[in-house]
Design a protein around this motif. Structure first.
Motif, mmCIF file in Angstrom:
data_model
loop_
_atom_site.group_PDB
_atom_site.id
_atom_site.type_symbol
_atom_site.label_atom_id
_atom_site.label_comp_id
_atom_site.label_asym_id
_atom_site.label_seq_id
_atom_site.Cartn_x
_atom_site.Cartn_y
_atom_site.Cartn_z
ATOM 1 N N PRO A 134 -114.268 -77.807 5.991
ATOM 2 C CA PRO A 134 -114.642 -79.203 5.752
ATOM 3 C C PRO A 134 -115.105 -79.467 4.321
ATOM 4 O O PRO A 134 -114.747 -80.479 3.733
ATOM 5 C CB PRO A 134 -115.792 -79.430 6.729
ATOM 6 N N GLN A 168 -112.078 -79.643 2.071
ATOM 7 C CA GLN A 168 -111.300 -80.857 2.335
ATOM 8 C C GLN A 168 -112.001 -82.068 1.760
ATOM 9 O O GLN A 168 -111.392 -82.963 1.186
ATOM 10 C CB GLN A 168 -111.148 -81.058 3.836
ATOM 11 N N ASN A 169 -113.331 -82.056 1.930
ATOM 12 C CA ASN A 169 -114.113 -83.159 1.444
ATOM 13 C C ASN A 169 -114.056 -83.234 -0.079
ATOM 14 O O ASN A 169 -113.903 -84.302 -0.665
ATOM 15 C CB ASN A 169 -115.548 -82.978 1.905
ATOM 16 N N ILE A 198 -115.444 -85.387 7.853
ATOM 17 C CA ILE A 198 -114.559 -84.241 8.040
ATOM 18 C C ILE A 198 -115.357 -83.187 8.792
ATOM 19 O O ILE A 198 -116.481 -82.881 8.424
ATOM 20 C CB ILE A 198 -114.105 -83.677 6.686
#
Lengths: 898, 113
Positions: free
Chosen positions: A346, A349-350, A844
């Motif tokens: 996460p 991705q963030n 996310i």
């Protein structure tokens, strides 16, 4: 074939210039002499023949020049000539040059910086030698999950496998370090086999690698520091190599410093020391049997992952007792090292989200800067119409002039790029700091790649935005221009329209940028002010981590908690003191819990539940209400029966509104101990300010005895919190002089919460880009309006002479700006509306945090209105000065001007 | 009518290629050969020959070599390349089609329309 011959001919002409010249000379001379000889043979006098030969041949110099042109020999000459001329022109207009170069530097610099960040975080790949040959080795055990192997498994694999060049193991370790020898700080570290760095293919930046004999107990008192550790704690002094530092109360010799980044895996680690397998395996640990190592290995050249996997299967088969069948457990898994990068977590991705947004913003800033420069160049092109006309009249081709103007603008863009690189280099630290919360290991360093990108961006934008002004400037009407007429009428009008389009475009881009920023800023503020369910004001925190070698007996741990609480409560100004193993905003551990539910309600027997260990006064210290039952009490200690408290959401979720008090919870892995639910506590946020509320269970700290916990200390409203905070460490020292207390506050916890930490960098970066965009819009509008006023001096003079009032003239100028601005804002609103559709609206992963719209819709009118108002104000303000100048035009001077 | 014709734009290249295709020649030789074949009906500015030669050489259709002239002097000889041969063919075809069309148009009588 033919392109090649052309290049060869061009190279010959360029590199062997003198030879080409002399050959050409000889050839032409031969021609004339041969012709003259023919004439002489025909009876003409020798001298007369030579004269006629020369005459009939035509201008030798022109022929030679055309010959050079035909071979492209002039390309470089022309370029040098253009560059020299361009430099002279730029030096002659220092104001124009400075403004343009600075404008470009802002645009290019923003992009160079963002590229650097993106590069360090995502593009660079793993900083290891041939990372595709690196693998992780895991085991699958009876529970079906992947685990890190045991030291014994490591030794077996190392002995029996043949697929690997190197196999290394690493175990985690905590280090306590005190710069002055007394106060200890907790540094995360890694114990590694001596071949660990060799396996990764990493060389120490300073000093040396571990030696094989350093994994023998007694010789292992050596450490290698991470780059960050060396920077932060030892001020990057190279003299650290060969010095001894005190770690875990033992001296250790610093033998090396690692390079800047080891990639996302090993980001937080500061200390690397040799792994002594025997003592590591027998080390006392809270959860026995969990001493495990991470195995990494490097495949031999030519060995495929598949081959290594089949070999691992065979080895794993030998591990298992011959009798047992190959169940789920006891398998070895060989996995590509880069696997984790392919499925980013996460945080990654963030970060990708955030960096994408910033990259788009940086692109917008660059476009705005380029639009500015293009409109300056357009205006300047008109000023130079006479120069262009004269050159055209003297036989200069349009292509040649376009080339020259392009060279000049490219020069400007390169200067901008150069300044941008220098500025980016200066701001490296600041930008690295601003972006650091977004993704682990992100940093900005101006290197060859950043340099190349800046160069490329400069060149591309120079060609894209220099072409229109160059084409426009060379569109001349010879007759009119040479007669001395101003380039009014068609040419001037076309150029003005183009300039207005550029200004409108940059206002539109500014609008998109500011709306995007506004939406994210409002989300940030919403997160910051979202209701937490507890009162963080006036609460200090002091966190400690127990050294692994001490407080091993449960009674010692309980006594330490008790003594620290009592001591803190006695401190002047303190109202109440609670203990928790994880404070709000720190999240919580989770475990599978069996929930005993009322028989009539169907509820899952086992659930993964977050839980926190707290002391009796914890809830009252945070001003969190007990809704039913009671809080923990002193007697819920080691002797008392095991108890639990659950939060409101827990009760609602698992008891469906029934009263849970009197029912029991038990850890799924030790079902013997049943913990009676004695109270329900009001919900409050445990991980992030904006997360959804989750079911939470609380257990008495004195029954759980965590190895790390925090004091939450409520300070009396009338006392000075700063004083209490400053004295807290020394006040607590008598409890145990060797404990390190990390002092903070509840407000600080919120500030450092994952949500705000993730969101802050993009707010900082976007606000600076928004600021840059506004500055550029001011410069652009001011420049274009000033020029347009200068261009219309005569018209304004006539208007004034015919009786126009000053106010009307000001209005005339402002109206034009207003029109362009409104058109730009309308376009920008549409653009923003289209672009914000791509804004994420949800978090996310499971933590509930991330960069997304929170509490605002993408059509949020406040953001749109503020952005439009800001741009409108800025545009009007920027055209105010030129408008006033227009109003002061003296008709006599203006009309005499031409 | 004048006895000498001005050269049509773009045809000089074709004439040079044709002349050179008959055998290696130096610049002055090319000029003489064109005049000889055309029976002095074409007027070529002497100097304009050379930029055309350099252009053709740059494009790889002809290639040059230093050699000895008839009167024992050093001179630069031009020769057609394979690419030049193809080029000449293409140019000649285009030219022939063009002249056919134009001749057709010019030869049109009123009753044929």
């Amino acid at each position: 074939m033919r392109p090649w011959s052309r290049i060869r001919s061009w190279l010959g002409a360029t590199l062997r210039r003198s030879r080409m010249e002399s050959e050409m000379d000889a050839e032409l001379r031969f021609h004339m002499e041969a012709y003259a000889e023919d004439l002489v043979r025909g009876g003409v006098h020798r001298e007369e023949a030579m004269r006629r030969a020369r005459l009939e041949f035509g201008g030798i110099e022109r022929v030679k020049e055309e010959g050079r042109e035909a071979r492209g020999a002039n390309l470089i000459d022309n370029l040098v000539q253009d560059l020299r001329y361009g430099l002279r022109m730029l030096r002659k207009n220092p104001g124009f040059t400075a403004v343009t170069v600075l404008t470009l530097a802002l645009g290019i610099g923003a992009n160079a910086a963002i590229f650097g960040l993106v590069d360090s975080a995502f593009l660079r790949g793993l900083p290891f030698r041939e990372p595709e040959r690196l693998v992780h080795i895991w085991t699958i055990e009876d529970d079906g999950d992947m685990h890190t192997p045991t030291p014994t498994q490591y030794l077996k694999v190392r002995k029996e496998s043949e697929s690997f060049e190197q196999i290394a193991a690493a175990g985690w370790a905590d280090y306590f370090y005190g710069a002055d020898g007394s106060v200890l700080q907790n540094l995360p570290g890694l114990l590694v086999t001596p071949n660990w760095l060799r396996t990764l293919g990493v060389q120490p930046l300073l000093g040396r690698d571990f030696r094989d004999e350093e994994q023998i107990a007694g010789q292992d008192a050596v450490v290698i520091l991470s780059y960050d550790c060396w920077h932060i704690r030892f001020h990057a002094a190279p003299s650290i190599i060969g010095k001894k530092i005190i770690l875990n109360r033992r001296p250790a010799l610093v033998i090396g410093v690692l390079p800047r980044s080891l990639g996302p895996y090993y980001e937080e680690l500061e200390i690397f020391a040799p792994l002594v397998l025997d003592s590591y395996a027998s080390q006392a640990n809270v959860r026995a049997g969990k001493m495990r190592v991470q195995i990494i290995a490097r495949l031999k050249t030519g060995v495929t992952l598949q081959q290594a996997r089949s070999e691992a299967e065979v080895i794993a088969g030998r591990f298992r007792n011959p009798g047992t069948s190959a169940g789920r457990g006891g398998q070895l898994v060989v996995e590509d090292f880069a696997e984790m990068l392919r499925h980013p977590g996460p945080t990654m991705q963030n970060a990708r989200r955030g960096l994408w947004m910033t990259a788009i913003a940086a692109g917008a800033v660059l476009l705005i800067a380029c639009a500015n420069v293009a409109s300056f160049l357009l205006a300047r092109g008109l000023k130079r119409h006479r120069e262009v006309a004269v050159r055209a009249a003297l036989g200069c081709s349009r292509g040649r002039m376009v080339r020259q103007l392009l060279t000049e603008s490219t020069l400007l863009f390169f200067c901008g790029g150069g300044v941008a690189l220098v500025a980016t280099r200066w701001c490296e630290e600041i930008i690295t700091k601003a972006a650091s919360g977004m993704v682990p290991g992100v940093y900005l360093q101006v290197d060859g790649r950043v340099f190349a990108i800046s160069l490329g961006v400069s060149l591309l934008s120079a060609l894209a935005f220099g072409m229109i002004p160059a084409l426009q400037a060379t569109r001349v009407n010879l007759n009119e221009s040479l007669k001395g007429a101003a380039p009014n009428a068609a040419g001037g009008w076309r150029s003005r329209r183009l300039r207005n389009v550029l200004v409108g475009g940059q206002i539109a881009l500014g609008m998109v940028l500011l709306v995007g920023f506004g939406l994210l800023l409002r989300s940030f503020l919403r997160v910051e002010s979202s209701p937490l369910g507890y009162d963080p004001r006036d609460v200090l925190t002091a966190t400690t981590r127990l050294p692994p070698t001490r407080y091993t007996a449960p009674s010692d741990r309980a006594r330490l908690m008790h003594e620290a609480t009592e001591r803190a409560r006695l401190m002047p100004g303190v109202e109440s003191v609670g203990i928790a193993n994880s404070l709000p905003m720190e999240g919580a551990e989770s475990a599978r819990l069996r929930i005993e539910a009322p028989p009539t309600k169907a509820a899952p027997a086992e659930q993964e539940i977050y839980f926190v260990s707290v002391s009796p006064e914890y809830f009252s210290t945070l001003k969190v209400g007990i809704l039913a039952g009671r809080s923990f009490q002193e007697r819920d200690g080691q002797e008392g029966g095991p108890v639990a408290i659950v939060n409101q959401t827990f009760a609602k979720t698992y008891f469906l509104g029934a009263n849970p008090i009197g029912y029991h919870l038990a850890f799924a892995d030790s079902l013997i101990i049943h913990r009676e639910i004695v109270g329900i506590v009001s919900d409050f946020r445990q991980r992030n300010p904006e997360e959804d509320l989750r079911p939470l269970a609380y257990f008495p700290a004195t029954q759980m005895l965590p190895g790390r916990w925090s004091l939450a200390i409520r300070v009396r409203a009338e006392s000075d919190m700063g004083n209490v905070a400053a004295g807290l460490s020394s006040w607590l020292r008598p409890v145990d002089p060797q404990l390190y207390w990390d002092v903070g506050s509840m407000q600080q916890q919120i500030h450092d919460s994952e949500s705000l930490t993730l969101r802050r960098p993009i707010i900082t970066l976007l606000s600076s880009f928004g600021g840059l965009a506004l500055v550029l819009v001011v410069v652009g509008v001011f420049g274009v309006t000033s020029y347009s006023v200068a261009e219309r001096t005569r018209e304004i003079g006539i208007r004034v002479a015919l009786g126009a009032a000053r106010g009307e003239i000001t209005g005339l100028v402002l109206r034009e700006t207003l029109g362009v601005t409104l058109a730009g804002l309308a376009m920008g609103t549409l653009g923003a509306f289209a672009l914000t559709r791509f804004f994420p609206t949800g978090p996310i992963g499971w933590s509930g945090s991330g960069i997304y719209l929170y509490g605002v819709s993408r059509a949020d009118s406040v953001s749109y209105t503020c952005a439009a108002a800001l741009l409108m104000t800025v545009a009007i303000a920027a055209s105010w000065v030129p408008a006033r100048r227009a109003a002061r035009v003296d008709p006599m001077v203006a009309l005499r001007y031409e | 009518m004048d006895k000498q014709l001005d050269l049509l734009q773009g045809t000089l290249d074709m004439l040079i290629l044709k002349t050179v295709s008959l055998g290696p020649l130096h610049g002055y030789g090319i000029l003489l050969r064109i005049q000889q074949i055309s029976k002095d009906r074409l007027e070529i500015q002497q100097g304009s020959l050379y930029p055309a030669l350099y252009r053709l050489e740059h494009q790889g259709w002809i290639t040059s070599e230093w050699g000895e002239s008839e009167n024992k002097r050093k001179a630069k000889y031009y020769r057609l390349t394979a690419a030049g041969k193809r080029r000449l063919q293409a140019e000649a075809e285009k030219w022939n089609r063009m002249t056919d069309v134009i001749a057709g148009i010019l030869g049109t009588k009123p009753e044929e329309v």
